[in-house]
Design an enzyme around this catalytic site. Structure first.
Site, mmCIF file in Angstrom:
data_model
loop_
_atom_site.group_PDB
_atom_site.id
_atom_site.type_symbol
_atom_site.label_atom_id
_atom_site.label_comp_id
_atom_site.label_asym_id
_atom_site.label_seq_id
_atom_site.Cartn_x
_atom_site.Cartn_y
_atom_site.Cartn_z
ATOM 1 N N ARG A 1 -2.923 37.408 19.540
ATOM 2 C CA ARG A 1 -4.122 37.965 18.911
ATOM 3 C C ARG A 1 -3.998 39.484 18.856
ATOM 4 O O ARG A 1 -3.266 40.089 19.647
ATOM 5 C CB ARG A 1 -5.369 37.568 19.702
ATOM 6 C CG ARG A 1 -5.569 36.064 19.838
ATOM 7 C CD ARG A 1 -6.747 35.754 20.758
ATOM 8 N NE ARG A 1 -6.989 34.326 20.884
ATOM 9 C CZ ARG A 1 -6.421 33.534 21.793
ATOM 10 N NH1 ARG A 1 -5.566 34.062 22.679
ATOM 11 N NH2 ARG A 1 -6.696 32.245 21.840
ATOM 12 N N LYS B 1 -8.191 34.196 25.837
ATOM 13 C CA LYS B 1 -9.065 33.039 26.041
ATOM 14 C C LYS B 1 -8.794 32.363 27.388
ATOM 15 O O LYS B 1 -9.712 31.929 28.066
ATOM 16 C CB LYS B 1 -8.876 32.038 24.891
ATOM 17 C CG LYS B 1 -9.341 32.572 23.536
ATOM 18 C CD LYS B 1 -10.815 32.874 23.524
ATOM 19 C CE LYS B 1 -11.294 33.444 22.202
ATOM 20 N NZ LYS B 1 -11.191 32.505 21.092
ATOM 21 N N HIS C 1 -4.501 37.929 12.536
ATOM 22 C CA HIS C 1 -4.816 36.531 12.782
ATOM 23 C C HIS C 1 -4.177 35.629 11.733
ATOM 24 O O HIS C 1 -3.883 34.453 12.014
ATOM 25 C CB HIS C 1 -6.323 36.324 12.817
ATOM 26 C CG HIS C 1 -6.763 35.374 13.875
ATOM 27 N ND1 HIS C 1 -6.679 35.656 15.225
ATOM 28 C CD2 HIS C 1 -7.262 34.103 13.799
ATOM 29 C CE1 HIS C 1 -7.128 34.628 15.925
ATOM 30 N NE2 HIS C 1 -7.484 33.676 15.090
ATOM 31 N N ARG D 1 -0.879 34.858 13.052
ATOM 32 C CA ARG D 1 -1.033 33.874 14.141
ATOM 33 C C ARG D 1 -1.119 32.464 13.560
ATOM 34 O O ARG D 1 -0.509 31.526 14.076
ATOM 35 C CB ARG D 1 -2.275 34.220 14.954
ATOM 36 C CG ARG D 1 -2.620 33.242 16.069
ATOM 37 C CD ARG D 1 -3.814 33.797 16.843
ATOM 38 N NE ARG D 1 -4.445 32.793 17.694
ATOM 39 C CZ ARG D 1 -4.057 32.510 18.931
ATOM 40 N NH1 ARG D 1 -3.009 33.138 19.446
ATOM 41 N NH2 ARG D 1 -4.692 31.611 19.644
ATOM 42 N N HIS E 1 -4.214 28.645 23.647
ATOM 43 C CA HIS E 1 -5.487 27.948 23.495
ATOM 44 C C HIS E 1 -5.890 27.304 24.816
ATOM 45 O O HIS E 1 -5.034 26.903 25.620
ATOM 46 C CB HIS E 1 -5.380 26.864 22.418
ATOM 47 C CG HIS E 1 -5.363 27.405 21.029
ATOM 48 N ND1 HIS E 1 -4.932 26.671 19.946
ATOM 49 C CD2 HIS E 1 -5.717 28.621 20.535
ATOM 50 C CE1 HIS E 1 -5.026 27.406 18.845
ATOM 51 N NE2 HIS E 1 -5.512 28.587 19.181
ATOM 52 N N TYR F 1 -4.761 22.611 12.554
ATOM 53 C CA TYR F 1 -3.457 22.652 11.903
ATOM 54 C C TYR F 1 -2.946 21.261 11.552
ATOM 55 O O TYR F 1 -1.958 21.122 10.841
ATOM 56 C CB TYR F 1 -2.449 23.379 12.797
ATOM 57 C CG TYR F 1 -2.893 24.769 13.140
ATOM 58 C CD1 TYR F 1 -2.926 25.757 12.173
ATOM 59 C CD2 TYR F 1 -3.334 25.084 14.419
ATOM 60 C CE1 TYR F 1 -3.368 27.037 12.469
ATOM 61 C CE2 TYR F 1 -3.775 26.364 14.726
ATOM 62 C CZ TYR F 1 -3.795 27.325 13.747
ATOM 63 O OH TYR F 1 -4.239 28.592 14.052
#
Length: 407
Positions: A257, A282, A352, A355, A378, A387
């Site tokens: 990120r 995260k 992003h 990413r 994640h 995805y």
């Protein structure tokens, strides 16, 4: 500073006739000590002289945008260039802040001490990331200014006032996602304000948030060929390109990120062990990755030949003074600049998007959602499941994927 009248210094004897000569010289010396180049200092010197001639003798009592903007517009009208006004503000405001003369816009509904308490609460008690603290603080200030202009007090606010704010401020500017994020930030502030007794404790829960549907959109990744084109475009000997190449590789190969790239520190690179320790925002815990040869080469080249000498531990710094670490928004600009200059069509531009390109590329190579989620940092596979909606057959035509051989 003004002692170098004929030696090519930033200062000049003829600039001493303008007011506040000592204040201007002290600021220019400060900028020079922090690495500002001679050409940049000369521009600052010229603009400060223009500003100083138009400030009143009581400028030390406080100067705000109300006084600075007419000076900027006068400069623009004289030169006929839209950038002239922006330059006056961008140079004049830091100078006035350095002197302690800048008067920040007042937020009448919440004094500075209360706003600082809210920011401290977000950072220390809730443990929000610096990016969230900055964004939610900015959202709060914007809302409070609107309340002041509308003549509304916090204690008298209703849900209808919030709806009115969203309708008038967001029309034509905010997407549904942006509106939802803004409402979430506003709810957090109003809950805190209610706890402090500034407003009703039922106000936050009465605000309607736009409904967002899980997996309602496709990932907005550019083609991998576009990523390769961007990397080839920065493969030059220009200092900015050397820095940008290292940033783009981190975004595209590790799926970092923008905030993670901005926060990357020198001690997170283990050159001997050939590993990279990333702190995922995260997960809020470090993850160890292999330091890929292409990335190691780009980082080493930037650090050894381009990165300014600085006590800052962050890897990526501004190219010009003040030599401070890049922010997440600057990382966005690095990627966005390449999208625009190369004419790459994409639903979204910025870090992003790269990413997403990394995730789609990994999926095309047959990695599981769990593996992709781990690579991207994640917290759960649900964040990666978007995805799974892409056209796998079309993606597999791209070819074999080798993280170490991207070009």
């Amino acid at each position: 500073m003004d002692h170098l009248c004929s030696s090519g210094s930033v200062s000049d004897c003829r600039f001493q006739d303008a007011p506040f000569a000592d204040e201007r010289n002290r600021y220019l010396s400060h900028c020079a000590a922090h690495g500002a180049r001679l050409a940049v200092l000369k521009v600052k010197r010229n603009e400060l002289r223009w500003i100083a001639r138009r400030l009143g003798p009581d400028a030390d009592r406080g100067v705000g945008m109300t006084e600075l903007m007419p000076i900027a517009l006068e400069r623009q009208n004289l030169h006929g260039a839209a950038t002239a006004a922006r330059r006056v503000i961008d140079i004049g405001r830091p100078w006035l802040r350095f002197l302690g003369w800048w008067r920040e816009p007042a937020v009448p509904l919440l004094d500075r001490g209360q706003l600082d308490r809210y920011v401290t609460w977000m950072r220390d008690e809730r443990g929000f990331t610096p990016s969230t603290v900055e964004q939610w603080g900015r959202t709060t200030r914007r809302f409070l200014r609107w309340c002041a202009e509308a003549g509304r007090q916090l204690g008298d606010l209703t849900a209808g006032d919030i709806d009115n704010y969203v309708a008038t401020q967001g029309k034509g500017r905010w997407t549904r996602v942006s509106t939802a994020n803004m409402v979430s930030a506003l709810r957090a502030f109003l809950r805190y304000a209610a706890k402090e007794g500034w407003c009703s404790n039922r106000l936050a829960e009465s605000i309607s948030r736009p409904r967002l549907y899980q997996q309602e959109s496709l990932p907005y990744a550019p083609d991998w060929s576009a990523v390769q084109q961007m990397l080839a475009d920065v493969d030059t000997d220009k200092p900015r390109d050397i820095r940008d190449r290292a940033i783009l590789l981190l975004l595209a190969l590790y799926g970092m990120r923008s905030g993670e790239v901005a926060a990357l520190r020198l001690d997170q690179i283990d050159w001997a062990g050939r590993t990279l320790r990333l702190v995922r925002l995260k997960r809020r815990q470090p993850q160890i990755y292999p330091l890929l040869p292409a990335v190691a080469e780009a980082l080493a080249r930037y650090i050894d030949t381009v990165r300014p000498l600085s006590s800052c531990q962050e890897v990526f710094l501004c190219m010009q003074a003040p030599l401070r670490p890049l922010k997440a928004g600057s990382i966005f600009d690095v990627a966005n600049r390449r999208f625009v200059s190369l004419g790459i069509e994409a639903a979204h531009r910025g870090g992003h998007a790269l990413r997403h390109a990394c995730a789609v590329r990994l999926l095309a190579e047959g990695l599981t959602l769990k593996e992709i989620g781990d690579h991207l940092g994640h917290r759960s596979t649900s964040a990666t499941s978007t995805y799974a909606k892409v056209n796998m057959a079309a993606l597999r035509e791209v070819g074999a994927f080798d993280l170490g051989d991207v070009l």
